[in-house]
Scaffold this active site. Structure first.
Site, short mmCIF file in Angstrom:
data_model
loop_
_atom_site.label_atom_id
_atom_site.label_comp_id
_atom_site.label_asym_id
_atom_site.label_seq_id
_atom_site.Cartn_x
_atom_site.Cartn_y
_atom_site.Cartn_z
N ALA A 1 -49.53 -60.78 44.11
CA ALA A 1 -49.77 -61.27 42.76
C ALA A 1 -48.44 -61.10 42.03
O ALA A 1 -47.58 -60.32 42.43
CB ALA A 1 -50.86 -60.45 42.11
N GLY B 1 -51.63 -59.44 46.96
CA GLY B 1 -52.43 -60.65 46.77
C GLY B 1 -52.18 -61.69 47.85
O GLY B 1 -53.06 -62.50 48.15
N GLU C 1 -54.34 -60.76 50.59
CA GLU C 1 -55.72 -60.98 50.16
C GLU C 1 -56.10 -62.45 50.21
O GLU C 1 -57.21 -62.81 50.63
CB GLU C 1 -55.90 -60.41 48.75
CG GLU C 1 -55.75 -58.90 48.72
CD GLU C 1 -55.81 -58.30 47.33
OE1 GLU C 1 -54.85 -58.50 46.57
OE2 GLU C 1 -56.81 -57.66 47.01
N GLU D 1 -50.02 -52.22 46.93
CA GLU D 1 -50.28 -52.02 45.49
C GLU D 1 -50.22 -50.56 45.07
O GLU D 1 -49.86 -50.25 43.94
CB GLU D 1 -51.64 -52.60 45.11
CG GLU D 1 -51.72 -54.12 45.19
CD GLU D 1 -52.23 -54.63 46.53
OE1 GLU D 1 -52.13 -53.90 47.54
OE2 GLU D 1 -52.73 -55.77 46.56
#
Ligand code: HXC
Length: 257
Positions: A65, A108, A111, A131
């Site tokens: 992300a 992300g 993911e 993260e």
């Protein structure tokens, strides 16, 4: 449609979607999500398209992300806007999506690869959920999908330490379906997508739906769900055609009905 952060290209019945923010190693910001949701909705509706490939660059599928976008956010912003909830819509795409991963699939990025229906990895692929190093955690399903994919020991170690898995370890652990040489990744993924797109469309939807059910329900309910969908396929023209074609030793010609 015109997109700035992704490239969309149809190759026969396969749609190739390429994340395209090279300056940020394809970090996933709000614009990427919006454009991806738009592209996947169009793909789902387009009867000429049967399977999609989602890929990034040779260096990064996606490095996470967008940290710069999240940096200034507080709890009220994140919880108030249910930040990342939009990604649930990506997982509701009904036709299959193959993740073709080369280079980094971190945070992300890992993911989103796991939101796809399966992952084809280049030998250069690296997967991780780093993260924790930013004092946060996976937020797009990573802790759950990784645990389902590779089991508790590896998922826990990766989330707690941020350690990356290379392609060979990811294949041994069951995170990826297979590894291909980096130079062949896109061709192999597109070829695989075209194979899937060549199957009867309703059967493809049903197969995707029932495998996904394995992660949502008990074994006995899952087996029953499978059987009912299987029965339902006997209401399709393509079932008659598929079985007739086999008996007549010819290729099936699908109507999608
Ligand atoms: C924003 C990113 C980014 C990210 C890289 N960049 N990852 N920008 N968000 N996730 C940017 C860098 O800031 C840099 O921009 C450019 O991309 C190139 O990256 P470099 O770090 O210079 O490349 P390199 O040295 O080759 O290192 C590659 C890397 C490293 C190991 C992948 O970039 C890295 O560690 N990235 C962060 C990985 C990460 O922590 N991902 C998880 C994100 S959190 P400039 O402008 O400086 O040149 C996440 C949260 C999910 O995904 C849910 C919880 C909130």
């Amino acid at each position: 449609a015109e997109y700035e952060t992704i490239l969309v290209e149809q190759r026969g019945a396969a749609t190739l979607v390429t994340l395209n923010r090279p300056q940020a190693l394809n970090a996933l910001n709000g614009q990427v999500l919006d454009e991806l949701l738009h592209a996947m909705a169009a793909f789902d509706k387009d009867a000429s398209q049967g399977c999609a490939v989602l890929t990034g660059s040779a260096k990064a599928f996606a490095a996470g992300a967008d940290i710069k976008e999240m940096q200034a956010q507080g709890f009220a912003d994140m919880y108030g806007h249910d930040f990342f909830a939009g990604w649930d819509r990506f997982t509701r795409t009904r036709k299959p999506i193959i993740a073709a991963v080369a280079g980094y699939a971190l945070g992300g990025g890992c993911e989103v690869a796991m939101m796809c229906d399966f992952i084809l990895a280049a030998d250069t692929a690296k997967f991780g959920q780093p993260e924790v190093k930013l004092a946060v955690s996976p937020g797009m399903g990573g802790s759950q999908r990784l645990a389902h994919a590779v089991g508790k020991a590896k998922a826990m170690e990766m989330c707690l330490t941020g350690r990356m898995m290379d392609a060979a370890e990811a294949e041994r652990a069951g995170l990826v379906s297979r590894i291909v040489p980096a130079d062949d990744l896109i061709d192999e993924a597109v070829k695989t997508a075209q194979t899937i797109a060549g199957m009867a469309p309703l059967a493809v939807l049903a197969n995707k739906e029932m495998v996904n059910a394995a992660f949502e329900m008990s074994l006995s309910h899952g087996v029953q769900f499978e059987r009912r969908l299987f029965h339902g396929l006997f209401g399709t023209e393509d079932q008659s055609e598929g079985m007739a074609a086999f008996v007549e030793k010819r290729a099936g010609v699908w109507s999608g009905r």
